[in-house]
Design an enzyme around this catalytic site. Structure first.
Site, PDB file in Angstrom:
ATOM      1  CE  LYS A 220     -16.297  -6.587 -19.393  1.00 13.92           C
ATOM      2  NZ  LYS A 220     -16.591  -4.999 -19.241  1.00 13.92           N
ATOM      3  CB  CYS A 290      -2.533  -0.525 -10.129  1.00 10.08           C
ATOM      4  SG  CYS A 290      -1.134  -1.533 -11.631  1.00 10.08           S
ATOM      5  CB  CYS A 297       4.146   2.513  -8.215  1.00 12.18           C
ATOM      6  SG  CYS A 297       4.106   2.196  -8.901  1.00 12.18           S
ATOM      7  CB  CYS A 300       1.792  -0.353  -5.045  1.00 13.48           C
ATOM      8  SG  CYS A 300       1.132  -1.854  -5.062  1.00 13.48           S
ATOM      9  CB  CYS A 306       4.761  -4.175  -9.116  1.00 13.84           C
ATOM     10  SG  CYS A 306       4.284  -4.062 -10.768  1.00 13.84           S
TER      11      CYS A 306
END
Length: 312
Positions: A220, A290, A297, A300, A306
């Protein structure tokens, strides 16, 4: 989407696709060294004369070439292989657009304190690249606010390869504390800085393979260093936020167990032009909405799209 269904030509194990003659491989090339595709039996004419059907075909204004896709396991010269569409998750484009909308304010910690904001803009390019790499090494298992504070303290002491090598371990540890695993990072920073001085004249490597070979530098960090320090997109940088969100959205064929496994699965289908955007987009989304525990949620835009939203 599914691959095209096979035609009725099961006897020869091929599929047929028609296309214009002008687009066919080698069309219009005189004297080509490539061997012509073998004629089918019904097209072959006895030596020394032409069949009536052959002459008639030549008189047509538009003539079609035929390309065949070999059945599985069949290989032959002049055969054009057609690739099946790649897998992609359902609704991913709408999900991505919704995340872009939620992230349009650019007000997450990563937007102000990420690796691209932690180096000294007035420093020479070589020093800036070194500072980018160091900020990424400090960021592992550490919040952006803590990483930014450690970088600020290091820069106040003159953050270069030479200054780090001249600094004793105790002082370096005091300056970077409380980043995660700070004792290990003191060791890795010293080892990596020595390698950069000896092998790269104080600069950082410009290849992914050389970056991940440095002590304390993972995939990463290396992908982000390539993007931020060198302006090269070498792959998708996947951290715990990206790993978590990709699995919640089911953006992989099957659940993945590590960020590196997630990276490989994501790169199989996500268009390359989105690779540079996806890390910052999902990291900020993971910091604000998230969340690892108790994700928001209800706030969102993807709550209806989702797959994980109903089970959280």
């Amino acid at each position: 989407t599914c691959s095209p269904q096979e035609s009725g030509m099961n006897a020869v194990g091929v599929r047929m696709v028609t296309r214009s003659r002008s687009r066919g491989p080698g069309a219009g090339q005189q004297g080509s060294r490539e061997k012509p595709a073998p004629l089918r039996r019904e097209e072959a004419a006895p030596e020394g004369r032409k069949s009536y059907s052959s002459v008639k075909r030549q008189r047509k204004a538009q003539r079609l070439n035929v390309a065949y896709e070999a059945s599985e396991g069949e290989k032959g010269e002049g055969v054009e292989h057609l690739q099946s569409p790649a897998w992609e998750p359902q609704d991913w484009r709408q999900q991505l657009e919704n995340i872009r909308t939620m992230r349009s304010g650019k007000d997450a910690p990563v937007d102000q304190l990420g690796a691209e904001h932690c180096y000294d803009l007035s420093a020479p390019p070589k020093v800036r690249r070194y500072q980018v790499l160091l900020s990424l090494m400090l960021s592992s298992q550490t919040k952006d606010q803590v990483t930014a504070g450690a970088m600020q303290r290091l820069r106040a002491r003159g953050l270069t390869v030479d200054s780090i090598l001249q600094m004793d371990d105790s002082t370096l540890g005091t300056l970077i504390y409380p980043v995660g695993f700070w004792r290990n990072k003191v060791k890795y920073i010293k080892q990596t800085s020595a390698i950069l001085q000896q092998r790269y004249d104080g600069d950082i490597p410009a290849s992914l393979a050389e970056l991940v070979a440095l002590p304390g530098v993972g995939p990463k960090m290396a992908h982000l260093a390539m993007a931020v320090a060198w302006g090269t997109v070498s792959g998708i940088a996947v951290d715990t936020h990206v790993h978590r969100i990709v699995n919640r959205l089911r953006w992989t064929r099957k659940a993945t167990k590590s960020p590196e496994e997630t990276r490989r699965a994501l790169e199989e289908w996500l268009p390359r032009e989105l690779w540079s955007e996806i890390n910052g987009l999902l990291v900020g989304f993971g910091q604000q909405t998230c969340l690892p525990l108790h994700p928001r949620c209800q706030a969102c835009l993807n709550r209806a799209l989702c797959p994980a939203a109903h089970g959280l």
